[in-house]
Design an enzyme around this catalytic site. Sequence first.
Site, mmCIF file in Angstrom:
data_model
loop_
_atom_site.group_PDB
_atom_site.id
_atom_site.type_symbol
_atom_site.label_atom_id
_atom_site.label_comp_id
_atom_site.label_asym_id
_atom_site.label_seq_id
_atom_site.Cartn_x
_atom_site.Cartn_y
_atom_site.Cartn_z
ATOM 1 N N HIS A 1 31.883 -17.231 -43.665
ATOM 2 C CA HIS A 1 31.032 -17.858 -43.198
ATOM 3 C C HIS A 1 29.822 -17.866 -44.432
ATOM 4 C CE1 HIS A 1 31.796 -17.215 -39.842
ATOM 5 N NE2 HIS A 1 32.849 -15.796 -39.536
ATOM 6 N N ARG B 1 20.882 8.653 -21.612
ATOM 7 C CA ARG B 1 20.979 9.417 -19.830
ATOM 8 C C ARG B 1 21.719 8.502 -19.128
ATOM 9 N NH1 ARG B 1 14.621 7.574 -17.297
ATOM 10 N NH2 ARG B 1 13.736 8.827 -19.359
ATOM 11 N N SER C 1 -0.098 0.961 -15.710
ATOM 12 C CA SER C 1 0.538 2.776 -16.313
ATOM 13 C C SER C 1 -0.400 3.545 -16.125
ATOM 14 C CB SER C 1 1.246 3.181 -17.501
ATOM 15 O OG SER C 1 1.502 3.919 -17.930
ATOM 16 N N LEU D 1 0.941 -1.348 -0.167
ATOM 17 C CA LEU D 1 0.062 -0.007 0.064
ATOM 18 C C LEU D 1 1.175 0.974 0.436
ATOM 19 C CD1 LEU D 1 -2.309 -1.276 2.748
ATOM 20 C CD2 LEU D 1 -3.086 -1.080 0.178
ATOM 21 N N HIS E 1 6.776 -0.304 -23.744
ATOM 22 C CA HIS E 1 5.800 0.757 -23.085
ATOM 23 C C HIS E 1 6.162 2.029 -22.329
ATOM 24 C CE1 HIS E 1 4.126 3.789 -20.208
ATOM 25 N NE2 HIS E 1 2.569 4.090 -21.370
ATOM 26 N N ASN E 2 6.884 1.694 -21.547
ATOM 27 C CA ASN E 2 7.988 2.259 -20.964
ATOM 28 C C ASN E 2 9.361 2.619 -21.690
ATOM 29 O OD1 ASN E 2 6.490 1.603 -18.728
ATOM 30 N ND2 ASN E 2 8.201 1.788 -17.048
ATOM 31 N N LYS F 1 3.959 -3.579 -21.133
ATOM 32 C CA LYS F 1 4.764 -2.772 -20.025
ATOM 33 C C LYS F 1 5.402 -2.227 -20.317
ATOM 34 C CE LYS F 1 3.425 0.673 -16.971
ATOM 35 N NZ LYS F 1 4.859 0.580 -16.060
#
Length: 472
Positions: free
Chosen positions: A448, A287, A128, A10, A185-186, A182
């Site tokens: 390759h 950031r 969100s 809570l 989304h972030n 989610k």
Amino acid sequence: ELADIGVTGLAVMGRNLARNLARHGYAVAVHNRSAGRTKELVETFGGEGTFLPAEELKDFVASLKRPRRAIIMVKAGAGTDAVIDQLAELMEPGDMIVDGGNALFTDTRRREAALRERGLHFVGTGISGGEEGALNGPSIMPGGSAESWEALGPILQDISAKVDGVPCATHVGPDGAGHFVKMVHNGIEYADMQLIAESYDLLRQGLGATPAELAEIFREWNTGELESYLIEITAEVLAQVDAETGAPFVDVVVDQAEQKGTGRWTVQSALDLGVPVTGIAEAVFARALSGHPEQRAAARGLEGPSVSGVAGRELIEDVRQALYASKIVAYAQGFDQMAAASKEYGWDVDPGAMATIWRGGCIIRARFLDRIRQAYDGAELPTLLADPYFADALAVAQESWRRVVTTAVSIGVPTPGFSSALAYYDALRRDRLPAALVQGLRDFFGAHTYHRVDREGAFHTDWSGDRAEHPA
Ligand code: NBP
């Protein structure tokens, strides 16, 4: 009386979610590790509805109607595992444990599998909208079984945000699908904020505009196709004046952006899935760069461009276009990542439904998500950029976008978001990419092999011998 649903944990999010449920007429069992928060909730907000407080988790579980529905809103990580274990011990087959925290989707997959073995439903759900959304209507992205959605869906849709009467809550898919969506989304939220920050920086440096003038520009932008929650609050933050110094608020804040991890998770997952989410990655790295003051101090004396010149007012509209175009790219990449994960994990995520539930309640809510919903409506889109509406928007924006990147480069303002989005756009629309040369180099040093444009099969050239080509 028994509770319709319970919330344990809570702090801000859990408290507001419990209040939202109570305000919608549900009887809500409430519990928190330390009983003080439970008591405070009931004392302060008890008048808003029916709360059934419990000090002990066993009493919390005993107060729930069967099949039981309990939402966990605790700090993501080890705490979540501890609470799940305690709840699972007290529950019976058919009961539902909902984790509304920001869990890593691989944790959710693991927890769902373990609880399924015990006959319990585990629903990892993205929520969100921050504390305000939790109280007044968040965007809700639940994973888990179809059966659990039947029991939870009506309640979650009831308490979610609504746009044109449509709830911002839908069943995303099995196991970790909700938490994955989610997370993306972030990630998109990171990209969006980086692009906004670049727009601000470029207009401030290029035009010499003040934060107060920039607040006006963003407010104006919020009346058009860029209309969104993030643009709206950008205007508010830029208009804010520091009470102590009288300086613009943005000038008294330390310019080091922090992160809690969902952006980084998005990029880590994108690397695993092989999806280029350059917009989100640039935002995470921007950031990180800002958070290295020692390197920034050491680099401060490095040479910059001779031009620092102030641009004309037309830069404003150019930046608006660049922001819109780069934003379309960032969302397109995020939707690609959801599609790739959906395929990888067998989730069957409906992209149009995700755009629908992101239209309201969440941090990236924006007018143009309705356009994304329309683009995916019944259409198999290999990329959002190919949808006629977005293709047109990019066509309108692209000359401005190029001028913005050129201006930024020439005056030395870093715009990794704008630049990489433009590079992505140009790469995707190319007829031939230099990847052909990369394949040649890989064949040269590592045998390759490569494919030819004119014949089936893999080939190898004998680079160290006669340079003849052989089928591999
Ligand atoms: P916090 O993330 O700050 O977590 C605090 C809550 O976790 C308290 O109720 C605390 O109980 C409980 N807790 C901890 Br810490 N360890 C526990 C343990 N071992 N056992 C039981 N309880 C434990 O709360 P929040 O900011 O409300 O966020 C809740 C969840 O919602 C997080 O997962 C968060 O990532 C997610 N979320 C947050 C936002 C947002 O805007 N804040 C948005 C979307 C999602 P205590 O009171 O006894 O210490």
